[in-house]
Design a protein around this motif. Structure first.
Motif, short mmCIF file in Angstrom:
data_model
loop_
_atom_site.label_atom_id
_atom_site.label_comp_id
_atom_site.label_asym_id
_atom_site.label_seq_id
_atom_site.Cartn_x
_atom_site.Cartn_y
_atom_site.Cartn_z
N ALA A 283 31.78 -2.47 -31.76
CA ALA A 283 30.59 -2.92 -31.02
C ALA A 283 30.23 -2.00 -29.86
O ALA A 283 29.14 -2.12 -29.30
CB ALA A 283 30.81 -4.34 -30.51
N ARG A 284 31.10 -1.07 -29.52
CA ARG A 284 30.87 -0.22 -28.35
C ARG A 284 29.56 0.56 -28.42
O ARG A 284 28.94 0.83 -27.40
CB ARG A 284 32.05 0.74 -28.18
CG ARG A 284 32.29 1.11 -26.75
CD ARG A 284 33.60 1.85 -26.57
NE ARG A 284 34.73 0.95 -26.78
CZ ARG A 284 35.88 1.33 -27.33
NH1 ARG A 284 36.08 2.56 -27.72
NH2 ARG A 284 36.85 0.45 -27.48
N GLY A 285 29.11 0.91 -29.62
CA GLY A 285 27.87 1.65 -29.75
C GLY A 285 26.62 0.78 -29.68
O GLY A 285 25.50 1.28 -29.65
N HIS A 286 26.80 -0.53 -29.68
CA HIS A 286 25.67 -1.47 -29.64
C HIS A 286 25.20 -1.64 -28.20
O HIS A 286 26.02 -1.67 -27.28
CB HIS A 286 26.14 -2.82 -30.21
CG HIS A 286 25.03 -3.73 -30.61
ND1 HIS A 286 24.23 -4.36 -29.70
CD2 HIS A 286 24.59 -4.12 -31.83
CE1 HIS A 286 23.34 -5.12 -30.34
NE2 HIS A 286 23.54 -4.98 -31.64
N LEU B 180 40.43 -5.93 -30.66
CA LEU B 180 40.32 -4.54 -30.21
C LEU B 180 39.46 -3.71 -31.18
O LEU B 180 38.69 -2.85 -30.77
CB LEU B 180 41.70 -3.91 -30.05
CG LEU B 180 42.57 -4.51 -28.94
CD1 LEU B 180 43.94 -3.86 -28.95
CD2 LEU B 180 41.90 -4.37 -27.59
N ILE B 181 39.61 -3.99 -32.47
CA ILE B 181 38.81 -3.29 -33.47
C ILE B 181 37.34 -3.70 -33.34
O ILE B 181 36.45 -2.85 -33.37
CB ILE B 181 39.34 -3.54 -34.89
CG1 ILE B 181 40.77 -2.98 -35.02
CG2 ILE B 181 38.42 -2.92 -35.94
CD1 ILE B 181 41.48 -3.35 -36.31
N TYR B 182 37.10 -4.99 -33.16
CA TYR B 182 35.71 -5.46 -32.95
C TYR B 182 35.10 -4.81 -31.71
O TYR B 182 33.95 -4.37 -31.73
CB TYR B 182 35.65 -6.98 -32.82
CG TYR B 182 35.78 -7.73 -34.10
CD1 TYR B 182 34.88 -7.53 -35.15
CD2 TYR B 182 36.80 -8.66 -34.28
CE1 TYR B 182 35.00 -8.24 -36.33
CE2 TYR B 182 36.93 -9.37 -35.46
CZ TYR B 182 36.02 -9.16 -36.48
OH TYR B 182 36.14 -9.85 -37.67
N ALA B 183 35.86 -4.75 -30.64
CA ALA B 183 35.35 -4.16 -29.39
C ALA B 183 34.99 -2.69 -29.62
O ALA B 183 33.95 -2.21 -29.14
CB ALA B 183 36.38 -4.30 -28.28
N MET C 243 24.56 -6.00 -37.24
CA MET C 243 23.75 -4.80 -37.43
C MET C 243 24.08 -3.84 -36.29
O MET C 243 23.70 -4.08 -35.15
CB MET C 243 22.26 -5.15 -37.45
CG MET C 243 21.86 -6.06 -38.59
SD MET C 243 22.21 -5.37 -40.21
CE MET C 243 21.10 -3.97 -40.23
N LEU C 244 24.81 -2.78 -36.63
CA LEU C 244 25.24 -1.84 -35.61
C LEU C 244 24.48 -0.53 -35.71
O LEU C 244 24.30 0.01 -36.80
CB LEU C 244 26.74 -1.56 -35.73
CG LEU C 244 27.67 -2.75 -35.55
CD1 LEU C 244 29.12 -2.29 -35.59
CD2 LEU C 244 27.39 -3.47 -34.23
N ILE D 66 25.80 6.95 -32.30
CA ILE D 66 26.38 7.04 -30.97
C ILE D 66 27.87 7.33 -31.09
O ILE D 66 28.34 8.40 -30.72
CB ILE D 66 26.10 5.75 -30.16
CG1 ILE D 66 24.59 5.57 -30.00
CG2 ILE D 66 26.81 5.80 -28.81
CD1 ILE D 66 24.17 4.21 -29.52
N LEU D 67 28.61 6.38 -31.61
CA LEU D 67 30.04 6.57 -31.82
C LEU D 67 30.37 6.83 -33.28
O LEU D 67 31.32 7.54 -33.59
CB LEU D 67 30.81 5.32 -31.37
CG LEU D 67 30.77 4.99 -29.90
CD1 LEU D 67 31.47 3.66 -29.64
CD2 LEU D 67 31.44 6.09 -29.09
N ILE D 68 29.59 6.21 -34.16
CA ILE D 68 29.89 6.23 -35.58
C ILE D 68 28.66 6.67 -36.37
O ILE D 68 27.54 6.30 -36.03
CB ILE D 68 30.30 4.82 -36.05
CG1 ILE D 68 31.58 4.37 -35.33
CG2 ILE D 68 30.51 4.77 -37.56
CD1 ILE D 68 31.93 2.92 -35.56
#
Length: 158
Positions: A15-18, A9-12, A36-37, A41-43
């Motif tokens: 990665a949501r901003g990718h 869940l943390i990985y998801a 590489m993120l 966007i989110l962060i």
């Protein structure tokens, strides 16, 4: 009831901003264990140089620094090459007002985000690992840490 959040869940969330979350997951799964993120966007990430963080925390000991950052920032922090990256909400990065002392990295910047199990070097690693989705540092806490570091480094100027 356990408060443990499954890593997937943390990985998801990370990665949501990718543009391709599956690519981020593949990068965490490869030998380097670093994705590489894109930021903004989110962060966003506030770039804190090592001297500033050591001055703010009053110690050179990595374990003590980690404990103090966890207590004061209460969010995810990555370390790489004597730079600490305090992760904050992407929207907060848009109005960041301490660019001279500690720039906020956002749109157009990519950050090396290590696999969650990497909590020591070499290379990028978590000083304060995210404990749940959205586990970001509070911008006001990051500002206070920067102010404490600046005061310790340059007392005559503050």
């Amino acid at each position: 009831m356990s408060s443990h959040v499954p890593n997937h869940l943390i990985y998801a969330w990370l990665a949501r901003g990718h543009q391709d979350p599956d690519q981020a997951q593949a990068e965490w799964n490869d030998d380097l264990g670093v994705a590489m993120l894109p930021l903004g966007i989110l962060i966003a990430a506030v770039r804190l140089n090592g001297d500033l963080v050591r001055a703010a925390t009053g110690t050179d000991d990595p374990g003590q620094i980690a404990a103090k950052l966890e207590e004061t920032l209460d969010g995810a922090v990555i370390y790489d090459r004597d730079v600490y990256y305090a992760l904050i909400n992407g929207h907060a990065g848009l109005i960041w007002d301490m660019e001279k002392a500690a720039p906020c990295l956002g749109d157009g910047v990519y950050l090396s985000v290590p696999v969650l199990r990497r909590t020591a070097g070499p290379g990028p690693h978590w000083v304060c690992r995210p404990r749940r989705e959205g586990d970001l540092c509070r911008p006001d806490a990051v500002r206070k840490l920067i102010a404490a570091g600046l005061l310790a480094l340059h007392p005559a100027e503050c």
